[in-house]
Design a protein around this motif. Structure first.
Motif, PDB file in Angstrom:
ATOM      1  N   SER A 173      34.043  33.185  48.443  1.00 25.41           N
ATOM      2  CA  SER A 173      35.252  33.470  49.029  1.00 25.41           C
ATOM      3  C   SER A 173      35.138  33.354  50.579  1.00 25.41           C
ATOM      4  O   SER A 173      33.805  33.723  51.186  1.00 25.41           O
ATOM      5  N   GLN A 190      42.936  34.378  53.028  1.00 24.42           N
ATOM      6  CA  GLN A 190      41.903  34.280  52.183  1.00 24.42           C
ATOM      7  C   GLN A 190      41.715  33.189  50.972  1.00 24.42           C
ATOM      8  O   GLN A 190      42.792  33.336  50.242  1.00 24.42           O
ATOM      9  N   SER A 239      39.575  32.022  47.415  1.00 24.92           N
ATOM     10  CA  SER A 239      38.409  32.374  46.644  1.00 24.92           C
ATOM     11  C   SER A 239      38.219  31.588  45.305  1.00 24.92           C
ATOM     12  O   SER A 239      39.315  31.144  44.821  1.00 24.92           O
TER      13      SER A 239
END
Length: 369
Positions: free
Chosen positions: A259, A266, A268
């Motif tokens: 991640s 963000q 991941s």
């Protein structure tokens, strides 16, 4: 039905833009008061969600001190869904999806305990002890965890209500001994347990193990890798001991997670797979050479504000009966009040072997205490 789902999901996203619970509680360590203050600060920073990973979900609530040594916390999640499914037909329901109650106790400066009670409507007939562990700090950075726990096989980070396919394949709850080591950005774990699946003649021995490693050079980057000696020991039900009590050959599992966070964004990625194909006699194989179950999950999330988060995902699986071969969707999370959160998601799944598609809309209301 699908046009109705599409209208419902669009209207909900525009009108509600709601959210998941987000808070990452920890076990009590050196100073309970300092630890509690740290949790409150974390809640203020991530108001839209209570948790992102399975590990965080299993440490629910605010963990209020109810005595000098004992903390209490909990989680309630109520969900409603509409499912348009070419395989099973259309359905809808409202359920108490999760009730968790955690009791943590600090025995002394080196020893603490964690007990988690869990009830899920349509999943359990009574309250289960989902986790019960004793944690001993053996030395600086070294700890021993003994008891019933979720093994460190997979991270399962997600910003959605529904569990990622990687969790469906890899989640493993066992009674084990686990040794963990951490030093700066590096974390290592190794554990031993007796799984429920075995080859004949080996069923009464502690023969299974799990290994995991993580590296986080800074707070914005996390890398992990993990290995399970027998992936059939996961909670996915790959091998039915009621049909055949013993396996022809055990098959290990492995996976990796990464991640990265950049400001309010963000991203991941996680991958879990068997290391080789199962013997056709061991699984309900669709391949003459045996199945090799695999799952992956890719997600991107954006913090619109302290209280609002939106996310998108693309995930898939192979040789994993009952789950989509490909699935994608979007979700939104919003903090209604302090410690009260609501979420909505839309998922479109496509199944293998011309088994059809699925459209799923889920709304969740969650409270931590």
């Amino acid at each position: 039905m699908r046009s109705f789902l599409n209208r419902l999901s669009k209207a909900a996203f525009l009108a509600l833009v709601p959210g998941v619970l987000a808070f990452t509680p920890q076990l009590a360590d050196a100073d309970e008061l300092s630890d509690l203050n740290e949790r409150v600060l974390k809640i203020e920073k991530t108001q839209a969600e209570l948790y992102h990973t399975l590990e965080e979900k299993k440490e629910p609530g605010l963990k209020a001190m109810i005595s000098d040594r004992i903390q209490l916390g909990g989680l309630l999640e109520v969900e409603a869904h509409v499912d348009s499914n070419d395989v099973d037909g259309n359905s809808s329901d409202i359920t108490l999806a999760t009730f968790e109650l955690a009791i943590d106790a600090k025995i002394n400066d080196r020893v603490r305990t964690h007990v988690l009670f869990l009830w899920e409507e349509d999943e359990t007939d009574f309250v289960d002890i989902d986790e019960g562990t004793i944690i001993i700090d053996l030395a600086e950075g070294v700890s021993l965890t003994a008891g019933k726990m979720y093994l460190p096989f997979g991270v399962f980070e997600s910003h959605f209500i529904s569990d990622p396919l990687t969790l469906e394949l890899g989640e493993t709850n066992e009674t084990a001994l686990l040794v963990s080591y951490s030093a700066g950005p590096l974390g290592l774990s190794a554990g031993a347990f007796r799984g429920s699946v075995a080859e004949q003649g080996d069923e009464d021995n502690v023969r299974d193990y799990v290994l995991s490693a993580s590296y986080a050079p800074n707070e914005d980057i996390v890398l992990s890798a993990f290995y399970l000696s027998d992936i059939a020991d996961s909670d996915a039900g790959l091998f039915d001991t009621n049909i055949t009590p013993f396996m022809t050959d055990t098959v290990a599992g492995w996976g990796a997670f990464a991640s990265i966070t950049k400001g309010a964004v963000q991203a991941s990625a996680e991958y879990i797979s068997a290391v080789k194909r199962f013997d056709p006699a061991d699984l309900a194989s669709v391949n003459a050479g045996g199945d090799k179950p695999m799952a992956y999950n890719l997600e991107v999330a954006y913090d619109v504000s302290d209280k609002l988060e939106v996310a998108a995902k693309y995930e898939g699986s192979d040789d994993f009966a009952g789950f989509p071969k490909r699935q994608y969707g979007a979700a939104a999370s919003y903090a209604l009040f302090e410690n009260v959160s609501t979420s909505i998601e839309f998922l479109h799944g496509e199944f293998a072997d011309n088994a059809g598609d699925r459209d799923l809309v889920t709304v969740q209301l969650a409270v931590q205490f």
